[in-house]
Each structure stands twice: as structure tokens, then as C-alpha cells.
Design a protein around this motif. Structure first.
Motif, PDB file in Angstrom:
ATOM      1  N   HIS A 143       0.755  -1.110   0.095  1.00 46.21           N
ATOM      2  CA  HIS A 143       0.185  -0.037  -0.138  1.00 46.21           C
ATOM      3  C   HIS A 143       0.927   1.362  -0.032  1.00 46.21           C
ATOM      4  O   HIS A 143       0.472   2.166  -0.604  1.00 46.21           O
ATOM      5  N   HIS A 144       1.933   1.077   0.507  1.00 47.17           N
ATOM      6  CA  HIS A 144       2.877   2.498   0.663  1.00 47.17           C
ATOM      7  C   HIS A 144       4.400   1.713   0.308  1.00 47.17           C
ATOM      8  O   HIS A 144       4.702   0.818   1.169  1.00 47.17           O
ATOM      9  N   VAL A 145       4.959   2.590  -0.373  1.00 49.73           N
ATOM     10  CA  VAL A 145       6.390   1.939  -0.590  1.00 49.73           C
ATOM     11  C   VAL A 145       7.106   3.287  -0.717  1.00 49.73           C
ATOM     12  O   VAL A 145       6.752   4.139  -1.451  1.00 49.73           O
ATOM     13  N   ILE A 146       8.446   2.972  -0.096  1.00 51.46           N
ATOM     14  CA  ILE A 146       9.345   4.344   0.147  1.00 51.46           C
ATOM     15  C   ILE A 146      10.966   3.751  -0.529  1.00 51.46           C
ATOM     16  O   ILE A 146      11.360   2.923  -0.097  1.00 51.46           O
ATOM     17  N   LEU A 147      11.040   4.373  -1.452  1.00 56.02           N
ATOM     18  CA  LEU A 147      12.444   3.975  -2.045  1.00 56.02           C
ATOM     19  C   LEU A 147      13.183   5.105  -2.396  1.00 56.02           C
ATOM     20  O   LEU A 147      12.792   6.346  -2.476  1.00 56.02           O
ATOM     21  N   SER A 148      14.652   4.990  -2.409  1.00 58.33           N
ATOM     22  CA  SER A 148      15.573   5.881  -2.853  1.00 58.33           C
ATOM     23  C   SER A 148      15.860   5.890  -4.226  1.00 58.33           C
ATOM     24  O   SER A 148      15.724   5.032  -4.747  1.00 58.33           O
ATOM     25  N   GLU A 149      15.762   7.320  -4.664  1.00 60.08           N
ATOM     26  CA  GLU A 149      16.304   7.375  -6.133  1.00 60.08           C
ATOM     27  C   GLU A 149      17.444   6.137  -6.642  1.00 60.08           C
ATOM     28  O   GLU A 149      18.258   5.859  -6.080  1.00 60.08           O
ATOM     29  N   ALA A 150      17.156   5.549  -8.028  1.00 63.20           N
ATOM     30  CA  ALA A 150      18.004   4.585  -8.427  1.00 63.20           C
ATOM     31  C   ALA A 150      17.795   3.167  -7.808  1.00 63.20           C
ATOM     32  O   ALA A 150      18.281   2.188  -8.413  1.00 63.20           O
ATOM     33  N   ALA A 151      16.794   3.197  -6.863  1.00 62.69           N
ATOM     34  CA  ALA A 151      16.607   1.855  -6.381  1.00 62.69           C
ATOM     35  C   ALA A 151      15.546   1.126  -7.446  1.00 62.69           C
ATOM     36  O   ALA A 151      14.797   1.685  -8.357  1.00 62.69           O
TER      37      ALA A 151
END
Lengths: 114, 116
Positions: B9-17
Motif C-alpha cells: 500500500h505504501h512504498v518508499i524508495l531511494s532514487e536509483a533503487a
């Protein structure tokens, strides 16, 4: 792809009143649909707008509450009748082109009922 | 009746992941599969679609999805996300030969936040 516009983009209405939302497509389409997106939730289909005949409603939605018109191949209206705060939602119109399965969506109408 | 499940439902990623969003549906017949994206303040846009043929489909902005019929899945992937991919992602299904026809059945959506 079809370009779809909706009017109004947003409105604040008092309970017990009705609001008619217009949907205009820039090209002839076969299917037009109306969806509701309640706060924080996904889209739920209200009905399929049929050109020249009565709309086909999904379970839980009735014509008296959500009358729909589709007088031609590029235009449809959805009326939200006798509104209550539970009707506060985003209402979206979508359309499928001739022979196409995918749907394109309008920008939505954000309705708040007080 | 059809149903569409999105697991995250909620995903947090860093750029380039790398990104993979899961989508499963329940319907045994022929289906058309879609991913839609809703960027902040914008309307729903079609990201990609699968009707038939090659089960690996490519969409806009570097996204792709793979249809695995045996798993009733249509997962969305992107090798390297960008901050501009921050959006809500919806998986949707229709079953033209069913009673519901061309109407779309949507999953609950996945909110993706990409941090710099």
C-alpha cells in the motif's frame, strides 16, 4: 488516446441538494463509464453510460441516486441526487475508443457535501 | 466476481533503487490487464496494458510489467526509479467475456514515494 474533460472540477454542496457533472470527450467513443474514488480508497465503478438507453448500474448504485445521461457518443452527465456527506468523493468519467479495451480518464470532480 | 489485490500500500524508495509492485487478480477467464498512474495533482494516466501475446509488456517512462498466467499476477517493475515517479499506482483488470465486460476493476492502489 481520447482527451476527456469534466465540469465542474470541484464543488461544495449542501446536503439534500443535487449536482450534475458533465463529461466531454474529444472524439467518438464506444463506452463511457462513471467511477467514484472515496478519500484514500480505490476507484469503484458506478455505472456504464449507454448511448441512447438507460445506464447499467453496478451493485450498490441506483438510478434514483445517480441518474446518468448519454445523449450522444461524446457526452455524458452524472447527477448525484439528494446528497449527504457520505457522497463526498471524487467522481471520474472514463471512455474507451472504438475497438479498444483501455480506458482514458477525465481529471475528476471533487465533491464535498456539508 | 473479480477482485484485484495490490500487496504494497505504501512504498518508499531511494532514487536509483529498483521497483516491483505486486498485483494479483482472481478471474479464471480471459482478462485484460492495466497499470495506471496518478501523479500528485494530476488525473489517472495509462502506464501500460496487456491484452495478449508477449507477457512482458513495456510502457511509458521505463516501466514494464510481466503477466504470469499461472500465478494470476501482473507485477509492475522499473529498474531504477526517479523522484518524478512519486505517485499512486493502480492495477486494473477487465474481463470482456464476463458479465462486467469492459468495466475496470481496480486494486486499492500503491502509494510510491521516491526520496532523493
Amino acid at each position: 488516446s481520447a482527451v476527456i474533460s469534466q465540469k465542474p472540477s470541484r464543488d461544495i454542496c449542501q446536503r439534500g441538494t443535487s449536482l450534475t457533472i458533465q463529461c466531454q470527450v474529444d472524439s467518438q467513443v464506444t463506452m463511457m463509464f462513471w467511477y467514484r474514488q472515496q478519500p484514500g480508497q480505490s476507484l469503484t465503478l458506478i455505472a456504464t453510460a449507454n448511448q441512447g438507453s438507460e445506464a447499467t448500474y453496478e451493485s450498490g448504485f441506483v438510478i434514483d441516486k445517480f441518474p446518468i445521461s448519454r445523449p450522444n457518443l461524446t457526452f455524458s452527465t452524472l447527477t448525484v441526487s439528494n446528497m449527504s456527506p457520505e457522497d463526498s468523493s471524487i467522481y471520474l468519467c472514463s471512455a474507451s475508443g472504438i475497438g479498444a479495451y483501455e480506458q482514458y480518464f477525465g481529471p475528476g470532480t471533487r465533491l464535498t457535501v456539508t | 466476481a473479480q477482485s484485484v489485490s495490490q500487496h504494497n500500500h505504501h512504498v518508499i524508495l531511494s532514487e536509483a533503487a529498483s521497483l516491483e509492485l505486486g498485483c494479483n487478480y482472481s478471474y479464471g477467464g480471459t482478462v485484460n490487464l492495466f497499470w495506471y498512474v496518478q501523479y500528485p495533482g494530476q488525473h489517472l494516466q495509462l502506464l501500460l496494458k496487456y491484452f495478449s501475446g508477449d507477457p512482458l509488456v513495456k510502457g511509458i517512462k521505463g516501466f514494464e510489467a510481466e503477466f504470469i498466467k499461472s500465478k494470476f499476477s501482473f507485477n509492475l517493475r522499473k529498474p531504477s526509479v526517479q523522484w518524478s515517479d512519486t505517485a499512486e499506482y493502480f492495477c486494473a483488470v477487465n474481463a470482456p467475456n464476463s458479465n462486467s465486460g469492459y468495466a475496470l476493476n481496480f486494486g486499492k492502489g500503491t502509494s510510491l514515494l521516491v526520496t532523493p
